[in-house]
Motif scaffolding. Structure first.
Motif, PDB file in Angstrom:
ATOM      1  N   ALA A 184     -15.800   4.439   5.342  1.00 54.46           N
ATOM      2  CA  ALA A 184     -14.970   3.266   5.058  1.00 54.46           C
ATOM      3  C   ALA A 184     -14.977   2.261   6.210  1.00 54.46           C
ATOM      4  O   ALA A 184     -13.945   1.760   6.613  1.00 54.46           O
ATOM      5  CB  ALA A 184     -13.546   3.732   4.770  1.00 54.46           C
ATOM      6  N   LYS A 185     -16.172   1.968   6.726  1.00 51.94           N
ATOM      7  CA  LYS A 185     -16.231   1.049   7.864  1.00 51.94           C
ATOM      8  C   LYS A 185     -15.768  -0.353   7.461  1.00 51.94           C
ATOM      9  O   LYS A 185     -15.013  -1.010   8.184  1.00 51.94           O
ATOM     10  CB  LYS A 185     -17.639   0.975   8.436  1.00 51.94           C
ATOM     11  N   GLY A 186     -16.189  -0.786   6.265  1.00 54.93           N
ATOM     12  CA  GLY A 186     -15.795  -2.110   5.792  1.00 54.93           C
ATOM     13  C   GLY A 186     -14.275  -2.237   5.733  1.00 54.93           C
ATOM     14  O   GLY A 186     -13.686  -3.222   6.180  1.00 54.93           O
ATOM     15  N   PHE A 187     -13.654  -1.202   5.202  1.00 57.90           N
ATOM     16  CA  PHE A 187     -12.194  -1.155   5.082  1.00 57.90           C
ATOM     17  C   PHE A 187     -11.550  -1.147   6.462  1.00 57.90           C
ATOM     18  O   PHE A 187     -10.606  -1.910   6.738  1.00 57.90           O
ATOM     19  CB  PHE A 187     -11.823   0.097   4.285  1.00 57.90           C
ATOM     20  N   ALA A 188     -12.087  -0.312   7.352  1.00 57.54           N
ATOM     21  CA  ALA A 188     -11.530  -0.218   8.715  1.00 57.54           C
ATOM     22  C   ALA A 188     -11.668  -1.559   9.443  1.00 57.54           C
ATOM     23  O   ALA A 188     -10.745  -1.993  10.141  1.00 57.54           O
ATOM     24  CB  ALA A 188     -12.237   0.893   9.500  1.00 57.54           C
ATOM     25  N   ASP A 189     -12.810  -2.233   9.255  1.00 59.90           N
ATOM     26  CA  ASP A 189     -13.021  -3.539   9.895  1.00 59.90           C
ATOM     27  C   ASP A 189     -12.000  -4.567   9.397  1.00 59.90           C
ATOM     28  O   ASP A 189     -11.477  -5.368  10.173  1.00 59.90           O
ATOM     29  CB  ASP A 189     -14.443  -4.055   9.616  1.00 59.90           C
ATOM     30  N   ARG A 190     -11.750  -4.529   8.076  1.00 57.29           N
ATOM     31  CA  ARG A 190     -10.753  -5.451   7.512  1.00 57.29           C
ATOM     32  C   ARG A 190      -9.383  -5.180   8.123  1.00 57.29           C
ATOM     33  O   ARG A 190      -8.656  -6.101   8.496  1.00 57.29           O
ATOM     34  CB  ARG A 190     -10.682  -5.274   5.987  1.00 57.29           C
ATOM     35  N   LEU A 191      -9.023  -3.882   8.219  1.00 58.48           N
ATOM     36  CA  LEU A 191      -7.717  -3.511   8.798  1.00 58.48           C
ATOM     37  C   LEU A 191      -7.592  -4.018  10.229  1.00 58.48           C
ATOM     38  O   LEU A 191      -6.525  -4.479  10.644  1.00 58.48           O
ATOM     39  CB  LEU A 191      -7.552  -1.989   8.807  1.00 58.48           C
ATOM     40  N   ASN A 192      -8.696  -3.933  10.973  1.00 59.37           N
ATOM     41  CA  ASN A 192      -8.652  -4.329  12.385  1.00 59.37           C
ATOM     42  C   ASN A 192      -8.308  -5.803  12.561  1.00 59.37           C
ATOM     43  O   ASN A 192      -7.838  -6.207  13.621  1.00 59.37           O
ATOM     44  CB  ASN A 192      -9.987  -4.007  13.068  1.00 59.37           C
ATOM     45  N   LYS A 193      -8.565  -6.592  11.500  1.00 56.50           N
ATOM     46  CA  LYS A 193      -8.278  -8.038  11.607  1.00 56.50           C
ATOM     47  C   LYS A 193      -6.889  -8.388  11.076  1.00 56.50           C
ATOM     48  O   LYS A 193      -6.507  -9.555  11.075  1.00 56.50           O
ATOM     49  CB  LYS A 193      -9.328  -8.821  10.815  1.00 56.50           C
ATOM     50  N   MET A 194      -6.153  -7.380  10.592  1.00 55.79           N
ATOM     51  CA  MET A 194      -4.853  -7.662   9.971  1.00 55.79           C
ATOM     52  C   MET A 194      -3.711  -7.271  10.909  1.00 55.79           C
ATOM     53  O   MET A 194      -3.853  -6.344  11.700  1.00 55.79           O
ATOM     54  CB  MET A 194      -4.719  -6.858   8.671  1.00 55.79           C
ATOM     55  N   ASN A 195      -2.574  -8.003  10.772  1.00 61.79           N
ATOM     56  CA  ASN A 195      -1.375  -7.565  11.496  1.00 61.79           C
ATOM     57  C   ASN A 195      -0.580  -6.610  10.605  1.00 61.79           C
ATOM     58  O   ASN A 195      -0.932  -6.390   9.443  1.00 61.79           O
ATOM     59  CB  ASN A 195      -0.544  -8.765  11.961  1.00 61.79           C
ATOM     60  N   ASP A 196       0.482  -6.037  11.163  1.00 60.56           N
ATOM     61  CA  ASP A 196       1.259  -5.015  10.443  1.00 60.56           C
ATOM     62  C   ASP A 196       1.757  -5.512   9.092  1.00 60.56           C
ATOM     63  O   ASP A 196       1.704  -4.793   8.097  1.00 60.56           O
ATOM     64  CB  ASP A 196       2.441  -4.551  11.297  1.00 60.56           C
ATOM     65  N   ALA A 197       2.228  -6.786   9.074  1.00 58.69           N
ATOM     66  CA  ALA A 197       2.793  -7.317   7.829  1.00 58.69           C
ATOM     67  C   ALA A 197       1.715  -7.451   6.757  1.00 58.69           C
ATOM     68  O   ALA A 197       1.931  -7.126   5.582  1.00 58.69           O
ATOM     69  CB  ALA A 197       3.448  -8.668   8.095  1.00 58.69           C
ATOM     70  N   GLU A 198       0.527  -7.895   7.179  1.00 62.45           N
ATOM     71  CA  GLU A 198      -0.581  -8.036   6.225  1.00 62.45           C
ATOM     72  C   GLU A 198      -1.032  -6.675   5.691  1.00 62.45           C
ATOM     73  O   GLU A 198      -1.346  -6.521   4.509  1.00 62.45           O
ATOM     74  CB  GLU A 198      -1.760  -8.763   6.893  1.00 62.45           C
ATOM     75  N   ILE A 199      -1.045  -5.703   6.586  1.00 65.61           N
ATOM     76  CA  ILE A 199      -1.440  -4.346   6.160  1.00 65.61           C
ATOM     77  C   ILE A 199      -0.428  -3.821   5.135  1.00 65.61           C
ATOM     78  O   ILE A 199      -0.803  -3.270   4.098  1.00 65.61           O
ATOM     79  CB  ILE A 199      -1.536  -3.393   7.378  1.00 65.61           C
ATOM     80  N   GLU A 200       0.845  -4.062   5.412  1.00 60.42           N
ATOM     81  CA  GLU A 200       1.881  -3.578   4.498  1.00 60.42           C
ATOM     82  C   GLU A 200       1.729  -4.221   3.115  1.00 60.42           C
ATOM     83  O   GLU A 200       1.843  -3.544   2.086  1.00 60.42           O
ATOM     84  CB  GLU A 200       3.270  -3.868   5.073  1.00 60.42           C
ATOM     85  N   LYS A 201       1.438  -5.518   3.088  1.00 54.03           N
ATOM     86  CA  LYS A 201       1.270  -6.238   1.823  1.00 54.03           C
ATOM     87  C   LYS A 201       0.093  -5.665   1.029  1.00 54.03           C
ATOM     88  O   LYS A 201       0.175  -5.438  -0.169  1.00 54.03           O
ATOM     89  CB  LYS A 201       1.022  -7.730   2.116  1.00 54.03           C
ATOM     90  N   MET A 202      -1.006  -5.398   1.730  1.00 56.62           N
ATOM     91  CA  MET A 202      -2.183  -4.841   1.077  1.00 56.62           C
ATOM     92  C   MET A 202      -1.884  -3.451   0.493  1.00 56.62           C
ATOM     93  O   MET A 202      -2.282  -3.134  -0.628  1.00 56.62           O
ATOM     94  CB  MET A 202      -3.327  -4.737   2.085  1.00 56.62           C
ATOM     95  N   MET A 203      -1.142  -2.641   1.263  1.00 59.85           N
ATOM     96  CA  MET A 203      -0.821  -1.286   0.813  1.00 59.85           C
ATOM     97  C   MET A 203       0.008  -1.320  -0.462  1.00 59.85           C
ATOM     98  O   MET A 203      -0.212  -0.548  -1.388  1.00 59.85           O
ATOM     99  CB  MET A 203      -0.062  -0.532   1.904  1.00 59.85           C
ATOM    100  N   GLU A 204       0.980  -2.231  -0.495  1.00 58.52           N
ATOM    101  CA  GLU A 204       1.837  -2.367  -1.681  1.00 58.52           C
ATOM    102  C   GLU A 204       0.986  -2.760  -2.889  1.00 58.52           C
ATOM    103  O   GLU A 204       1.109  -2.194  -3.970  1.00 58.52           O
ATOM    104  CB  GLU A 204       2.917  -3.434  -1.443  1.00 58.52           C
ATOM    105  N   ALA A 205       0.099  -3.749  -2.670  1.00 60.14           N
ATOM    106  CA  ALA A 205      -0.713  -4.261  -3.766  1.00 60.14           C
ATOM    107  C   ALA A 205      -1.649  -3.190  -4.313  1.00 60.14           C
ATOM    108  O   ALA A 205      -1.885  -3.097  -5.517  1.00 60.14           O
ATOM    109  CB  ALA A 205      -1.512  -5.472  -3.289  1.00 60.14           C
TER     110      ALA A 205
END
Ligand SMILES: [Zn+2]
Length: 476
Positions: free
Chosen positions: A273-294
């Protein structure tokens, strides 16, 4: 030789041939002629490997199915150990060129690092071969079932878990990975065998003499509960079958929700899941939380109770009723039912295996689909394996036919088969599946396939199966 003195070397050599490593008592300062000798302290199992929870999964990254619960359990002081059935050599590689055994060597390290983020370091791997398919029997064969079971029984005796967590053993419309099922089958078998001192007795024998180096000095151990997590879309039949935990609760130790511990552990599986991990690395906590909910990743973690040997109700929290210390071992009676009638045709393969498996392990309450079901890729082949039993004193002829959705055809196996006296013979009907109707959705509603068997103009069996066509699915 470096800075080691000759005396130190001699000391090491002496230890190697002494009693060290045999598990026997070490007697100290036994002065000759001493009248009141102190009691000899006997050795005990190694406390560093004692676990409260043993997680048994198939591939590196499968632990992600349970890590949000494990993070909570570790917060509560529980000790966790993990066993993988394979090193994941058949997976993809999003990072480099390494494949097969080289990828397996990488994925083992990724799994160790992912576990280490949660503080889990007691991690073992069986030698199963990562097998892409839905048939648990093929996975078990590629895992060297007997050798894997022996090792898993050993690891239960070594880690003495109170609770075993693993995949639900069963076959469903879903990802339905045969390896995930194999992990659940092996964990269930080991749960039922590790407490029996007559199973792999070499493991529980104490070495008595120096040259009995392969007797292991373990103790039989009966875990107290086994819980499953499903690997399928049939949430409807899993609901209320076990405890459920919020992954949004805030961890005492990290001050973050438990899903975050799970995510931060998962992102170390970079080959997957490198693509996924790379995307996460560019996100802040709030953005990560929004993605998880979605993505629905933040929904509750639910388990299915396999069995509890310490009572309680189905939905009790996992550790309710568990007190430390061993419980007695008991083997439940089990016998295989013969189908009724002189001539009978029944479903074989993983479906008949699971019927017998549930009965053998007192798991008849486990959710399972009726009729049996499978999801397959469009325009591939469905194989329906059959047992044809003849308990009469003469050879019998059976006629097989299939009723299919329009556009699907029998490619082989229909027509007349002959089965000898007092024989059970295996056969199969192969069905060429049609094309997907709803290309946009990527899956059609499940449709029924029925195979009928007749002998002398009378029905001797009918096998129905629900088949869901998908754009993509693992092979049967
Ligand atoms: Zn997996």
């Amino acid at each position: 030789m470096g800075h080691w003195g000759a005396a130190a070397i001699a000391g090491v050599a002496a230890a190697c041939v002494g009693l060290v490593g045999t598990g026997r008592a070490v007697v100290q300062d036994a002065a000759p002629g001493a009248s009141a000798k102190a009691a000899v302290e006997l050795r005990e199992p190694d406390a560093r490997y004692k676990a409260d929870i043993l997680l048994v999964v198939a591939h590196p990254d499968d632990e992600g199915a349970a890590t949000s619960y494990l993070a909570r359990a570790i917060d509560e002081g529980k000790r966790v150990a993990v066993v993988y059935g394979t090193r994941g050599g058949n997976g993809g590689n999003e990072v480099g060129t390494e494949q097969a055994s080289s990828l397996a060597a990488i994925r083992e390290i990724e799994a160790r690092r992912a576990n280490a983020t949660l503080g889990i370091t007691n991690v073992w791997f069986l030698d199963g071969k990562d097998t892409a398919g839905q048939d648990v029997l093929v996975s078990l064969a590629n895992w060297q079932h007997g050798a894997s079971l022996e090792q898993l029984v050993r690891l239960i005796r070594l880690t003495r878990p109170e609770v075993v967590l693993t995949f639900l053993p069963g076959t469903f419309i879903g990802e339905d990975h045969g390896d995930h099922q194999a992990a659940g089958v092996l964990a269930t078998e080991a749960f039922d065998l590790a407490g029996d001192p007559t199973v792999f007795p070499n493991q529980v024998a104490e070495p008595l003499k120096r040259l009995e180096a392969y007797l292991e000095g373990l103790r039989p151990w009966q875990p107290k509960k086994i819980y499953y997590f499903p690997d399928a879309d049939r949430e409807d039949i899993f609901k209320g079958k076990g405890p459920s935990y919020s992954v949004k609760e805030i961890s005492k130790s990290t001050k973050k929700p438990y899903w975050r511990a799970s995510l931060d552990s998962f992102r170390l599986h970079e080959t997957q899941a490198k693509g996924f991990a790379d995307r996460l690395n560019k996100m802040n906590d709030a953005e990560i939380e929004k993605m998880m909910e979605a993505d629905g990743w933040a929904s509750d973690q639910t388990f299915v109770l396999g069995k509890s040997l310490v009572g309680g109700t189905t939905t009790d929290p996992i550790f309710t009723g568990i007190e430390s210390g061993p419980i007695p071992f008991r083997r439940e009676a089990f016998s295989v039912e013969t189908p009724k009638g002189d001539v009978a045709v029944t479903l074989a393969g993983p479906w008949s295996f699971y019927g017998e498996f549930r009965a053998a392990h007192q798991l008849t309450h486990l959710p399972h689909p009726e009729p049996p079901e499978i999801a397959l890729q469009e325009s591939t082949t469905l194989i329906i394996p059959l047992w044809v039993r003849n308990s009469t004193r003469e050879t019998r002829e059976v006629t097989l036919s299939a009723e299919l959705p329009s556009g699907w055809t029998v490619s082989s196996g229909a027509g007349k088969v002959k089965v000898g006296t007092n024989q059970t013979a295996g056969t199969r009907v192969e069905i060429a599946l049609g094309a997907l109707r709803d290309k946009a959705k990527g899956r059609d509603a499940a449709q029924m396939v029925t195979v009928r068997a007749e002998a002398d103009g009378k029905s001797v069996g009918e096998v129905a199966m629900k088949v869901e066509l998908r754009k993509k699915a693992l092979p049967e």
